[in-house]
Design an enzyme around this catalytic site. Structure first.
Site, short mmCIF file in Angstrom:
data_model
loop_
_atom_site.label_atom_id
_atom_site.label_comp_id
_atom_site.label_asym_id
_atom_site.label_seq_id
_atom_site.Cartn_x
_atom_site.Cartn_y
_atom_site.Cartn_z
N ARG A 244 58.98 34.42 23.29
CA ARG A 244 59.32 34.96 24.61
C ARG A 244 58.24 35.93 25.09
O ARG A 244 57.89 35.95 26.28
CB ARG A 244 60.68 35.66 24.55
CG ARG A 244 61.19 36.08 25.92
CD ARG A 244 61.61 34.87 26.74
NE ARG A 244 61.80 35.20 28.14
CZ ARG A 244 60.93 34.97 29.12
NH1 ARG A 244 59.76 34.40 28.84
NH2 ARG A 244 61.19 35.28 30.36
N CYS A 248 56.33 35.60 28.60
CA CYS A 248 56.28 36.68 29.60
C CYS A 248 54.84 36.93 30.03
O CYS A 248 54.57 37.15 31.22
CB CYS A 248 56.84 37.96 29.01
SG CYS A 248 58.58 38.21 29.34
#
Lengths: 287, 139
Positions: A244, A248
């Site tokens: 993640r 991002c």
């Protein structure tokens, strides 16, 4: 006259506030993790006075009622459920030398998620749970797993599951300034703008938490790491926190670090310390 | 009362004057009129061209394209070394090299200029971050 003079004085002082803030926690001499943690909680208490601190483990679902409702429906049949079972099988499967993951971890690897990441004094680095899982494999003559998804996420999910409701208690050893430096590096990383869109983690997950970016509501920084690994609907499978992180960074048009690179491990160290006192609730389900 | 008003005006005026740097004037003109526009700053005339656009405004030859690509690669290495490389820069460099191989030197120059611009601004972003990251931290 006195009133006007007073107003001018307050105005002049307020111009100096950002500079004054910059004196605190900026370097190894002044950084104070506990003060940072309390200041973060105060920030959210002020912004969302009706939300209990302990509810932040649920991320955006603690702040947005509509999202919370949808999430509860998802949790009726948790999409990560099979992954936990698969993770348990993998966790208990012996390596070629007959040992298992349980031999590498304290308490046989059960109920220990809240202690990760930790500062390893001997190796002089932050070790996350996934890092330790692969280290265990290599110590037992097996090849490391890929970092982002698949078996490493399943094993991590099982270990998180056995730790549910345990309270995060990340330590920053006082007797090794390198640990505090790692924390500071993680803090700096979180607040630093990067990429073509000139965004920091904080822009979306502190100032921007629960403020819509197109159709999405970014989750709050507080409690952000407690529910990993996560089954993301967008991914259609279970993934790790560092997967993640990389996503991002790509979203902000920054070239991301590799999963488990030192920068990301320090970031996780900082973020998890910020969630000290909250409970483990991984694995989780997110949009 | 008058003294207070004068003090306020002095503070506000000094900030307004100090704010008009060359970069601010450039950015404002560039945002309003695009590239190649003339603007005035402190009595002199300038053009709204990034340095990379000036560098790319040369004859479209293999040598010129290779030279600009080399500069862009070096600039990107510099920003990557401090951890601030942008996502698209590597692709632009790759496409520029491919354009050189294909003999399309104009395209190669433009792509290399874009990549070098990304790297330059990324490095400026790094410099800004060192001094300012703390301002976003809750106290």
């Amino acid at each position: 006259m006195r009133i006007i003079t007073g107003l001018v004085t307050v105005g002049m002082l307020s111009l100096g506030l950002p500079l004054q803030a910059a004196d605190s926690g900026f370097n190894l001499e002044t950084v104070n993790p506990e003060a940072d943690r309390l200041a973060l909680q105060a920030f959210y208490k002020k912004r969302y006075p009706d939300v209990k601190i302990e509810d932040y483990v649920n991320g955006i679902y603690a702040l947005d009622a509509e999202s919370h409702e949808q999430w509860q429906e998802i949790e009726e049949f948790p999409p990560y459920e099979f992954s936990i079972e698969e993770g348990e099988v993998l966790f208990n499967a012996p390596f070629a030398n007959g040992k298992t993951y349980a031999d590498c971890f304290e308490n046989g690897g059960i109920g220990i998620r809240q202690n990760f990441p930790y500062w390893d004094k001997e190796d002089g680095t932050v070790k996350t749970l996934e890092y330790a899982i692969n280290e265990c494999r290599e110590d037992n003559g097996d090849k490391p797993l890929k970092w982002g998804k698949g078996d490493i996420a399943r094993i991590s999910a099982y270990m998180a599951w056995t730790s549910r409701d345990n309270v995060f208690e990340i330590q920053i050893p006082q007797d090794d300034s390198r640990a505090l430096q790692a924390y500071l590096d993680g803090k700096k990383f979180f607040y630093t703008k990067r990429g073509q869109l000139n965004l920091s983690c904080a822009n979306c997950h502190l100032q921007g938490s629960n403020i819509r970016i197109r159709a999405d509501l970014p989750g709050p920084m507080l409690g952000q790491v407690t529910h990993w690994p996560v089954f993301r609907s967008k991914w259609g499978n279970l993934g790790t926190l560092h997967r993640r992180y990389a996503g991002c960074h790509r979203d902000s048009r920054s070239k991301p670090l590799k999963p488990q690179a030192e920068g990301f491990r320090n970031l996780e160290y900082f973020q998890t310390y910020m969630s000290n006192g909250l409970v483990v609730n991984g694995p989780g389900a997110r949009k | 009362m008058k003294k207070v008003m004068i003090l306020c005006a002095a503070v506000l005026f000094s900030q307004a004057v100090a704010a008009e740097t060359y970069q601010d004037a450039f950015n404002k003109a560039r945002a309003m009129y695009g590239k190649g526009h003339e603007f005035q700053w402190q009595g002199k005339t300038y053009q709204t061209l990034h340095e990379e656009e000036i560098e790319a405004d040369v004859d479209a030859t293999e040598a010129n394209a290779k030279a600009l690509l080399e500069k862009a690669v070096a600039a990107n290495k510099k920003v990557a070394d401090v951890g601030f490389e942008w996502k698209l820069t590597g692709g632009l460099l790759k496409q520029s090299a491919q354009a050189i191989d294909a003999g399309d030197y104009r395209k190669a120059l433009d792509l290399a200029a874009q990549a070098k611009y990304h790297a330059r601004i990324g490095f400026a972003q790094y410099g800004y971050a060192q001094a300012n990251w703390i301002k976003a931290v809750p106290q």
